[in-house]
Design a protein around this motif. Structure first.
Motif, short mmCIF file in Angstrom:
data_model
loop_
_atom_site.label_atom_id
_atom_site.label_comp_id
_atom_site.label_asym_id
_atom_site.label_seq_id
_atom_site.Cartn_x
_atom_site.Cartn_y
_atom_site.Cartn_z
N GLN A 32 -1.38 17.24 -12.53
CA GLN A 32 -0.54 16.63 -13.58
C GLN A 32 0.17 15.55 -13.35
O GLN A 32 1.00 15.43 -12.25
CB GLN A 32 0.57 17.77 -13.95
N PHE B 19 0.67 28.67 -8.80
CA PHE B 19 1.51 29.67 -9.12
C PHE B 19 0.76 31.07 -9.54
O PHE B 19 1.70 32.03 -9.69
CB PHE B 19 2.77 29.29 -9.99
N ALA C 122 1.64 35.67 -15.83
CA ALA C 122 2.19 34.71 -16.44
C ALA C 122 0.99 33.82 -17.35
O ALA C 122 -0.02 34.11 -16.99
CB ALA C 122 2.77 33.34 -15.28
N PHE C 123 1.55 32.97 -18.47
CA PHE C 123 0.67 32.53 -19.10
C PHE C 123 1.17 31.06 -19.54
O PHE C 123 2.56 31.12 -19.70
CB PHE C 123 -0.08 33.00 -20.12
N1 DAH Z 1 1.51 25.12 -16.42
C1 DAH Z 1 0.14 25.30 -16.69
C2 DAH Z 1 -0.48 23.85 -17.39
O1 DAH Z 1 0.43 23.46 -17.94
C3 DAH Z 1 -0.27 26.14 -17.52
C4 DAH Z 1 0.05 27.65 -17.20
C5 DAH Z 1 -1.45 28.08 -16.37
C6 DAH Z 1 1.14 28.44 -17.08
C7 DAH Z 1 -1.17 29.45 -15.87
C8 DAH Z 1 0.93 29.59 -16.62
C9 DAH Z 1 0.00 30.21 -15.99
O2 DAH Z 1 2.10 30.36 -16.63
O3 DAH Z 1 0.15 31.39 -15.34
O4 DAH Z 1 -1.31 23.47 -17.13
#
Ligand code: DAH
Length: 336
Positions: free
Chosen positions: A153, A249, A304-305
């Motif tokens: 990122q 994570f 989580a997602f």
């Molecule tokens: N934070 C990740 C991104 O911005 C997206 C993400 C992936 C969030 C997996 C999550 C997860 O909570 O479990 O690319």
């Protein structure tokens, strides 16, 4: 006397009814209502009548004068509006302008739909700061210092310690610091990335993060929840798949794809001939993350997602350029 007054009253009435210009109106004013006019002069007579009749006569005269003044004013405004109509350029027969009513921006509508779906599945809504510390954005999410995963990122740094959050995942940490399990939350918000702007990426966009922690939470529940969400949002006949992926994570991690909106799966330039488009990242919360918030990873598990709101909307409406969301071109906005 009463007879005389009645006479004056009816003469005044006839004359004022015949008035058709400011000029004749003014003549009537002078004749009846000016200082020496007929009605005003009647008041002089009050001096001559015997004391006991004064009150009665005064009342009658006042009534006559009020009557005349009212009629006069009425006629005056009638003539005023007639003159306005005949001299102005206003065309009263023209149809009125339609009033254009604004609407909610498509991204706000999308966010509201997503919130409604997740709320109906028992998720609460939390928010966190856009200016974040390195600790919440990276470290507590198991991105070690100097670890190459940080390059996933591109970050806008404010200084060594603070940055514009690159994802909404840090809000997971903030929520877990404040609550004990069970935690079932979504966390929408704006994020920032130091990326070149093009049809697929922008320097700022919005995400919705999701987190569920409790005893015995399984990957099957994660899939069930996300499939249910995707079908509610994109329709019951949606085709989807989960692919293994990597996020620091979560372990294991996955990404969810849906059939390409353009080619419906046969392969085209939008989906790079795969027939699939990614809609979100997800996984089981890494035990290391639980250590940062003092959750016992032997006792609790969680999933989580995270998904991008622009991307979710883009795929629903078949939009092929993310920049259009931020241009505020009414021709685009009014389609929603
Ligand atoms: N934070 C990740 C991104 O911005 C997206 C993400 C992936 C969030 C997996 C999550 C997860 O909570 O479990 O690319």
């Amino acid at each position: 006397m009463q007879e005389q007054l009645n006479q004056i009253k009816s003469e005044f009435e006839t004359e004022i009814n015949n008035v058709d210009s400011f000029k004749s109106l003014e003549q009537i004013r002078i004749k009846y209502l000016s200082r020496n006019g007929i009605i005003s002069s009647l008041f002089d007579k009050l001096k001559e009548v015997p004391k006991e009749n004064k009150k009665e006569l005064g009342k009658v005269l006042n009534e006559l004068r009020d009557f005349a003044v009212n009629l006069f004013e009425q006629k005056k405004s009638e003539i005023e509006s007639q003159t306005l109509l005949s001299t102005s350029k206003i065309d009263l027969t023209l149809p009125a302008h339609t009033i254009k009513i604004g609407s909610k921006h498509i991204l706000n509508q999308t966010l509201e739909e997503l919130k409604d779906i997740f709320k109906s599945m028992g998720f609460s809504v939390f928010e966190g700061p856009e200016l974040e510390s390195d600790y919440y954005n990276f470290e507590a999410l198991n991105f070690p210092a100097d670890h190459p995963a940080r390059d996933m990122q591109d970050t806008f740094f404010i200084n060594k310690k603070f940055l514009l959050r690159t994802h909404t995942s840090p809000v997971q940490i903030r929520v877990m610091e404040k609550m004990r399990p069970p935690v079932r939350a979504i966390m929408p918000g704006r994020v920032y990335r130091n990326e070149a702007i093009n049809a697929r990426s922008y320097c700022t966009f919005q995400q919705v993060e999701g987190l569920y922690v409790d005893r015995d939470v399984t990957f099957a529940e994660l899939k069930g929840t996300l499939v249910s969400f995707a079908k509610q949002y994109y329709g019951e006949n949606l085709k989807y798949r989960f692919r293994p992926s990597f996020f620091p994570f979560t372990e294991p991690s996955a990404e969810m794809d849906i059939t390409c909106f353009l080619c419906k799966g046969s392969g085209c330039r939008v989906c790079k001939n795969s027939g699939w488009l990614e809609i979100l990242g997800c996984g089981m919360v890494d035990p290391n993350v639980f250590n940062y918030v003092n959750y016992d990873s032997e006792e609790f598990t969680g999933y989580a997602f995270g998904m991008g709101i622009e991307r979710i909307a883009l795929l629903k409406y078949g939009i092929n350029d993310i920049r259009i969301f931020f241009e505020n071109d009414v021709r685009f906005l009014k389609q929603f």
